[in-house]
Design a protein around this motif. Structure first.
Motif, mmCIF file in Angstrom:
data_model
loop_
_atom_site.group_PDB
_atom_site.id
_atom_site.type_symbol
_atom_site.label_atom_id
_atom_site.label_comp_id
_atom_site.label_asym_id
_atom_site.label_seq_id
_atom_site.Cartn_x
_atom_site.Cartn_y
_atom_site.Cartn_z
ATOM 1 N N ILE A 68 -3.491 2.207 -0.202
ATOM 2 C CA ILE A 68 -2.094 1.793 -0.191
ATOM 3 C C ILE A 68 -1.599 1.980 1.230
ATOM 4 O O ILE A 68 -1.382 3.105 1.690
ATOM 5 C CB ILE A 68 -1.242 2.631 -1.166
ATOM 6 C CG1 ILE A 68 -1.760 2.469 -2.595
ATOM 7 C CG2 ILE A 68 0.227 2.226 -1.087
ATOM 8 C CD1 ILE A 68 -1.083 3.390 -3.606
ATOM 9 N N TYR A 73 -0.491 -3.605 1.875
ATOM 10 C CA TYR A 73 -0.313 -3.186 0.486
ATOM 11 C C TYR A 73 -0.485 -4.350 -0.475
ATOM 12 O O TYR A 73 0.105 -5.414 -0.310
ATOM 13 C CB TYR A 73 1.063 -2.555 0.279
ATOM 14 C CG TYR A 73 1.369 -2.310 -1.187
ATOM 15 C CD1 TYR A 73 0.574 -1.451 -1.933
ATOM 16 C CD2 TYR A 73 2.405 -2.978 -1.828
ATOM 17 C CE1 TYR A 73 0.813 -1.234 -3.268
ATOM 18 C CE2 TYR A 73 2.661 -2.768 -3.171
ATOM 19 C CZ TYR A 73 1.864 -1.895 -3.887
ATOM 20 O OH TYR A 73 2.101 -1.695 -5.210
ATOM 21 N N PHE A 75 -0.813 -4.327 -4.729
ATOM 22 C CA PHE A 75 -0.876 -3.442 -5.895
ATOM 23 C C PHE A 75 -2.130 -3.695 -6.726
ATOM 24 O O PHE A 75 -2.482 -4.828 -7.019
ATOM 25 C CB PHE A 75 0.352 -3.618 -6.782
ATOM 26 C CG PHE A 75 0.312 -2.726 -8.004
ATOM 27 C CD1 PHE A 75 0.577 -1.377 -7.892
ATOM 28 C CD2 PHE A 75 -0.035 -3.236 -9.238
ATOM 29 C CE1 PHE A 75 0.510 -0.542 -9.005
ATOM 30 C CE2 PHE A 75 -0.104 -2.414 -10.357
ATOM 31 C CZ PHE A 75 0.181 -1.068 -10.236
ATOM 32 N N MET A 86 -3.268 6.798 0.835
ATOM 33 C CA MET A 86 -2.011 6.195 1.265
ATOM 34 C C MET A 86 -1.831 6.413 2.761
ATOM 35 O O MET A 86 -1.994 7.538 3.251
ATOM 36 C CB MET A 86 -0.847 6.826 0.501
ATOM 37 C CG MET A 86 0.514 6.241 0.794
ATOM 38 S SD MET A 86 1.776 7.049 -0.237
ATOM 39 C CE MET A 86 1.246 6.527 -1.878
ATOM 40 N N TRP A 195 4.797 5.003 1.270
ATOM 41 C CA TRP A 195 4.007 5.343 2.447
ATOM 42 C C TRP A 195 4.873 5.984 3.530
ATOM 43 O O TRP A 195 4.362 6.718 4.367
ATOM 44 C CB TRP A 195 3.284 4.116 3.001
ATOM 45 C CG TRP A 195 4.113 2.868 3.053
ATOM 46 C CD1 TRP A 195 5.078 2.545 3.967
ATOM 47 C CD2 TRP A 195 4.056 1.792 2.117
ATOM 48 N NE1 TRP A 195 5.625 1.330 3.675
ATOM 49 C CE2 TRP A 195 5.016 0.829 2.545
ATOM 50 C CE3 TRP A 195 3.299 1.520 0.982
ATOM 51 C CZ2 TRP A 195 5.236 -0.368 1.864
ATOM 52 C CZ3 TRP A 195 3.522 0.328 0.303
ATOM 53 C CH2 TRP A 195 4.470 -0.603 0.739
ATOM 54 N N PRO A 225 4.304 2.463 -5.891
ATOM 55 C CA PRO A 225 4.316 1.918 -4.531
ATOM 56 C C PRO A 225 5.132 0.630 -4.374
ATOM 57 O O PRO A 225 5.435 0.235 -3.247
ATOM 58 C CB PRO A 225 2.836 1.639 -4.244
ATOM 59 C CG PRO A 225 2.089 2.481 -5.204
ATOM 60 C CD PRO A 225 2.936 2.530 -6.440
#
Length: 235
Positions: A68, A73, A75, A86, A195, A225
């Motif tokens: 991530i 990014y 998902f 992350m 993040w 996220p």
């Protein structure tokens, strides 16, 4: 290689810090190669390079990893036996690409839902904090509140109140210094992605800070996220 304990995670995070330091000449070379993203924020070639550098390093160390990262990014459903890594490669890009040193790297690692370690690293300030570190608190209480620079009505309302405020433009910087006690409070009333904040707020909990997410007490759980979160951290 496997990482199953905090000590093993600390070794890995130390290696990542060394890797970043090794590549700082390349980071400097790419510092002013800037693109404006669709949301109006800035990204440099150094952001992209650092994120890929860290991901490639982790990929060569660990199997079954879901990444991530701010610049990549996408998902994915996380299987029970996977690692989650992350990374925000350069938090405070606006600072970074205008020559300021107040920017930092945020890193976190989880295994099967268990948090193994978090790292805040500011290479140009030579400051870092990772899970398991001891950190001396300042001997005097701070009166300063650190604020995000994402302006909204709530932020303007806060600035209208009496107090000592600082706006650095970097969540890694703000979280590190509220944990240390330089700031008494960090507020991000507009909201940030995981993040930017999750590694830091987990370190804040570890060091005895109080943390609220969307006005609710935060107890260390993993955050979605795809969403933004309002943050308050008090020393």
């Amino acid at each position: 290689m496997s990482v199953r304990t905090v000590e093993e995670a600390r070794v890995l995070m130390g290696e990542i810090c060394d890797l970043i330091v090794e590549y700082m000449p390349k980071v400097e070379e790419l510092r002013y190669r800037i693109t404006v993203k669709e949301d109006g924020s800035l990204v440099t070639e150094a952001d992209v390079m650092l994120e890929q550098l860290i991901f490639n390093y982790i990929q060569n160390k660990l199997d079954k990893v879901v990444f991530i990262g701010e610049e990549s990014y996408d998902f994915k459903q996380v299987a029970e036996d996977h690692y989650v890594v992350m990374v925000d490669p350069i938090d405070g890009t606006e600072n970074f690409c205008t020559g300021l040193k107040e920017w930092g790297v945020a890193f976190g690692i989880w295994k099967s839902g268990q948090h193994l370690g978090s790292l805040l690293f500011m290479p140009e300030l030579n400051e870092r904090l990772m899970t398991g570190d001891e950190l001396e608190r300042l001997p005097v209480p701070s009166r300063m509140t650190a604020l995000s620079v994402a302006v909204n009505e709530k932020l303007l309302e806060i600035l209208g109140q009496k107090g000592q405020y600082r706006m650095s433009g970097c969540s890694v910087y703000n979280l590190y210094y509220v944990i240390k006690g330089t700031f008494s409070t960090f507020l991000h009333p507009k909201g940030a992605y995981v993040w930017d904040i999750l590694p830091g707020i987990l370190l804040a909990l570890e060091h005895g800070c109080q943390v609220w997410i969307n006005e609710e007490p935060f107890n260390g759980q993993f955050l979605d996220p795809s969403k933004k979160y309002r943050v308050e951290v008090r020393r």
